[in-house]
Design a protein around this motif. Sequence first.
Motif, short mmCIF file in Angstrom:
data_model
loop_
_atom_site.label_atom_id
_atom_site.label_comp_id
_atom_site.label_asym_id
_atom_site.label_seq_id
_atom_site.Cartn_x
_atom_site.Cartn_y
_atom_site.Cartn_z
N SER A 38 -15.16 -6.56 -51.66
CA SER A 38 -15.02 -5.24 -51.05
C SER A 38 -16.39 -4.81 -50.56
O SER A 38 -17.30 -4.57 -51.36
N THR A 72 -19.55 -3.61 -41.54
CA THR A 72 -19.72 -2.96 -42.85
C THR A 72 -20.26 -3.96 -43.87
O THR A 72 -21.19 -3.67 -44.62
N LYS A 123 -11.98 -5.93 -48.28
CA LYS A 123 -11.25 -4.69 -48.59
C LYS A 123 -10.34 -4.87 -49.80
O LYS A 123 -9.24 -4.29 -49.84
N ARG A 143 -16.94 -2.08 -49.34
CA ARG A 143 -17.06 -0.66 -49.67
C ARG A 143 -17.55 -0.46 -51.10
O ARG A 143 -18.54 0.23 -51.32
#
Lengths: 113, 295
Positions: B272, B122, B241, B274
């Motif tokens: 992060s 990711t 994260k 994300r």
Amino acid sequence: MHEMSIAEGIRDVIEDAARANGFSRVTRVRLEIGRFAGVETEALDFAFDVVMRGSVAEGATLEVIELPGKALCYDCGAAVEIRHRLDPCPECGGGKLLVQGGEEMRIKDLEVL
Amino acid sequence: MCTVCGCGGHSVEDAFRAHLEKTGQAGAPLAAHPAPLQSVAIPALGGALHDHGHAHAGHDIHLGHGPAGTEVPGMSQQRLIEIETDILSKNDAFAARNRAAITARHAFATNLVSSPGSGKTTLLCRTIEMLGEVPLAVIEGDQQTTNDADRIRATGAAAIQVNTGKGCHLDGRMVEAALARLGLPEGAFLFIENVGNLVCPAAFDLGEDAKVAILSVTEGEDKPLKYPDMFAAAGLAILNKVDLAPYCDVDLDLYEANVKRVNPAIEVLRVSARTGEGMQAWLDWLRAGLARKGA
Ligand SMILES: Nc1nc2c(ncn2[C@@H]2O[C@H](COP(=O)(O)OP(=O)(O)O)[C@@H](O)[C@H]2O)c(=O)[nH]1
Ligand SMILES: [Mg+2]
Ligand SMILES: [Zn+2]
Ligand SMILES: [Zn+2]
Ligand SMILES: [Zn+2]
């Protein structure tokens, strides 16, 4: 640390040495392993038995000589020996140590026929 | 399955059972690695580990420090050969060749190591998107599937998957083969995503400029203390994260302190993958690394 890979590394070095030195059987292998090399001696002992099967070192004895963990203390400047990576300085009790030895993984010598 | 590094299969269990039988411990419960290994007493210099019935001669041989090939007195055909060679010297030779090839291209190579699921792929996908139009290449290591390389290729980047099968780490030879197929552009970022494993990738040099250890905040603050070798070997630790930190009651300062306890020289970044938080500092770290390679 994965001991099977370590054992395979040992076999590679032994096979090269067998070609270079013209021996056909190894009866004992001596290693020098640093305390911080992350090698589990019992697991390596077992992996060694398995990996050496069918090689010139099948059935050979494995001996491990442990090399000490060495570090330099940031606080008092002493060069010290420690048993674990996170041990405090045995001289001053300080917690900031720079590891300088103990990660060795060497084959020292072979007893051959 | 090996409880130490998570490697699977390859009939190690069978072999271990045979080992136990041979050593007269066959009744003992089967563990992937023999029980508390850290506390096993290691014999002093010259002590034999195998005391379990290998039949061979020469147990009492004198261990003189003779030159290579010296005949040991009293032992007719037995010889002692000094080796003094690093066990992983073959791997190190491949790694040195890779490092020279990477440097000749003025490329900057990172070896991304973590437990499975910390967010390496990711992070890489997000990194590639944010870097934009720059030369880069990705080597993906996993035991099975091409999923991760497919995810990278979906970003438009060049990627090659190395399936290690039973192997629990990438080695220098695999990276050499991958580089030969992939081709490394001048001045590129080379990202190598290692097999998810916090143990043995620490010992296998691939020829990278830096190991980057990725740790997600859900893994527990004591992870660096439990797996110190990896954090000792890394130049950068990414605490990934961080968007989850408010939900899982973690102490990010303690995480960071534990990483630095193992390796006072390491850099730590909170990221992060994300939300993108902290990504800019990671990109800056990468660009500084590339600049040092003289691209
Ligand atoms: N919340 C959150 N999830 C993440 C983050 N990074 C990765 N993940 C998730 O973690 C899981 C594992 O990620 P992956 O990149 O496959 O991990 P790898 O095994 O290290 O390559 C996936 O479900 C990701 O969506 C992050 O920064 N925040
Ligand atoms: Mg992945
Ligand atoms: Zn293992
Ligand atoms: Zn001190
Ligand atoms: Zn491994």
